[in-house]
Scaffold this active site. Sequence first.
Site, PDB file in Angstrom:
ATOM      1  N   ARG A 218      -9.093   0.177   3.578  1.00 41.67           N
ATOM      2  CA  ARG A 218      -8.091   1.108   3.055  1.00 41.67           C
ATOM      3  C   ARG A 218      -6.782   0.391   2.726  1.00 41.67           C
ATOM      4  NH1 ARG A 218      -6.483   5.074   7.024  1.00 41.67           N
ATOM      5  NH2 ARG A 218      -4.841   5.115   5.481  1.00 41.67           N
TER       6      ARG A 218
ATOM      7  N   ARG B 162       0.054  15.101  13.654  1.00 42.54           N
ATOM      8  CA  ARG B 162       0.766  14.564  12.476  1.00 42.54           C
ATOM      9  C   ARG B 162       1.262  15.739  11.636  1.00 42.54           C
ATOM     10  NH1 ARG B 162      -2.006   9.340   9.753  1.00 42.54           N
ATOM     11  NH2 ARG B 162       0.087   9.210   8.912  1.00 42.54           N
TER      12      ARG B 162
ATOM     13  N   CYS C  63      -5.205   8.405   9.217  1.00 41.41           N
ATOM     14  CA  CYS C  63      -5.465   7.869  10.558  1.00 41.41           C
ATOM     15  C   CYS C  63      -5.086   8.889  11.617  1.00 41.41           C
ATOM     16  CB  CYS C  63      -4.654   6.602  10.786  1.00 41.41           C
ATOM     17  SG  CYS C  63      -5.118   5.236   9.709  1.00 41.41           S
TER      18      CYS C  63
ATOM     19  N   ASP D   6       3.543   0.235  12.182  1.00 44.50           N
ATOM     20  CA  ASP D   6       2.290  -0.221  11.567  1.00 44.50           C
ATOM     21  C   ASP D   6       1.954  -1.671  11.922  1.00 44.50           C
ATOM     22  OD1 ASP D   6       1.973   2.278  10.506  1.00 44.50           O
ATOM     23  OD2 ASP D   6       2.737   1.756   8.526  1.00 44.50           O
TER      24      ASP D   6
ATOM     25  N   LYS E 197       0.826  -1.215   0.000  1.00 42.45           N
ATOM     26  CA  LYS E 197       0.000   0.000   0.000  1.00 42.45           C
ATOM     27  C   LYS E 197       0.857   1.261   0.000  1.00 42.45           C
ATOM     28  CE  LYS E 197      -1.785   1.777   3.989  1.00 42.45           C
ATOM     29  NZ  LYS E 197      -1.643   3.218   4.221  1.00 42.45           N
ATOM     30  N   ASN E 198       1.815   1.315   0.929  1.00 49.02           N
ATOM     31  CA  ASN E 198       2.524   2.585   1.095  1.00 49.02           C
ATOM     32  C   ASN E 198       3.514   2.863  -0.036  1.00 49.02           C
ATOM     33  OD1 ASN E 198       0.994   3.228   3.266  1.00 49.02           O
ATOM     34  ND2 ASN E 198       2.480   2.535   4.804  1.00 49.02           N
TER      35      ASN E 198
END
Length: 418
Positions: A397, A122, A117, A305, A22-23
């Site tokens: 997601r 952040r 999230c 994560d 994903k990232n």
Amino acid sequence: MEKLLINGGKPLKGEVMISGAKNAAVAIIPATLLVNGVCRIENVPDISDVDSIVKMITSLGAKVEREGINTLIIDSTQLKTYVADPELAVKMRASYYLMGALVGRFKNAHVPPPGGCNFGVRPIDQHLKAFKYLNCSVTTDDDFVKIDGSSLSGGNVYFDVVSVGATINAILAAVLAPGRTVLESAAKEPHVVDLANFLNSMGAQIKGAGTDVIKITGVPSLKGGTYSIIPDQIEAGTYMFAAAATRGDVVVKNVIPKHLEAITAKFLEMGLGVDEGDEEVRIYAKGPLTAINIKTMPYPGFPTDLQPQAVIMLATVNGTSIVTEGVWESRFQYVEQLAKMYDKISVDGKRAIIKGGAPLVPAKVTATDLRAGASMVIAALACNGTTEVDGLRHIDRGYEHIVEKFAALGADIQRVDD
Ligand code: EPZ
């Protein structure tokens, strides 16, 4: 509203194929905006964060076609604007990659502050600092971060914090900037390396990705081509923790074992069986496990994560384990929700103290963010009785076909509509 019904308590057994990262995908897809040609991106995970970033680049004028489930053909040659759509951008954190990609492409970018999230504060100060050291001027108002890159050129950037997002944004802004850029204290995560490999395969000159000093020589243009995204380290780790929490025997396939070393080291410390192959890792229970301590850190440390998945797995192990969050200011809010199933986890600032070994209790729980959602699924798989997990939009997601993958490992899991 959809929810998962999971009747747990059975060891997971079998094989699971890991999807593309994903990232990496959410960085590489915006990076195609820099390419003067057609990009064919393979091994793209079928997840909603990818759908969101595809919508964002489409709204800028990119043409995106799907070939099967996991390949995207992206033609960004006819982009029409450097102003990102605010409604789309707030849906995800990675929308901030449009800053680097658009300023690289148009020498101008208007991008709303990102969503994503909620782990407390952040900030994006390191991203903005990088743009300034690449000779851009940055202003912000209520709606947009505005980056004027009319003087964009190479520069030296010293990050004060190791940041994946700021490193990737700086790379995106620098690849087409005239001159030489040096990024110091850069993030070393596999998806940073994957982005650099993608850009290099299209003609960029990026050296040192995967170390803390990245050197970029700006090139006039990038050409199109084909690239395949690396396997998802965090999805792989999630299935490994699920196998461990249920005392199962699972072969996690299509992985890069090197990316999983921080995790396998902890599994060995706990007493789990770990067999590494070229592109797979087998996790299996072979006797009683011992409680351990974990601290999350930037790569190659233990990934933040996987912190929620590790916490719930350690709840199944006799003894006291301590998990310390070393990346995010506040990433234990989910423990309150998890307490409905296991109330022997206490949080003290950045530490979770887990008194493990008591039975998990089935409950109705809500996924409060993506990885917290994964930890609740693992809790349910390890718990005798039927647990309901809602808040699936968070899980969707980042996890491709999660129900099918766990069902293939023998889990009793269904997705139902209320
Ligand atoms: C990426 O977020 C990932 N997201 C996150 O994964 C992951 O938790 C995080 O890296 C750390 O590995 C994506 O890749 C899309 P950071 P990012 O900038 O880039 C501080 C998931 O579950 N910081 O590396 O936003 C920050 O507060 C998601 O898949 C600053 O101080 O994270 C944090 O403490 C959730 N100033 C630390 O650095 C900045 O300008 C690391 O953040 C930027 C960050």
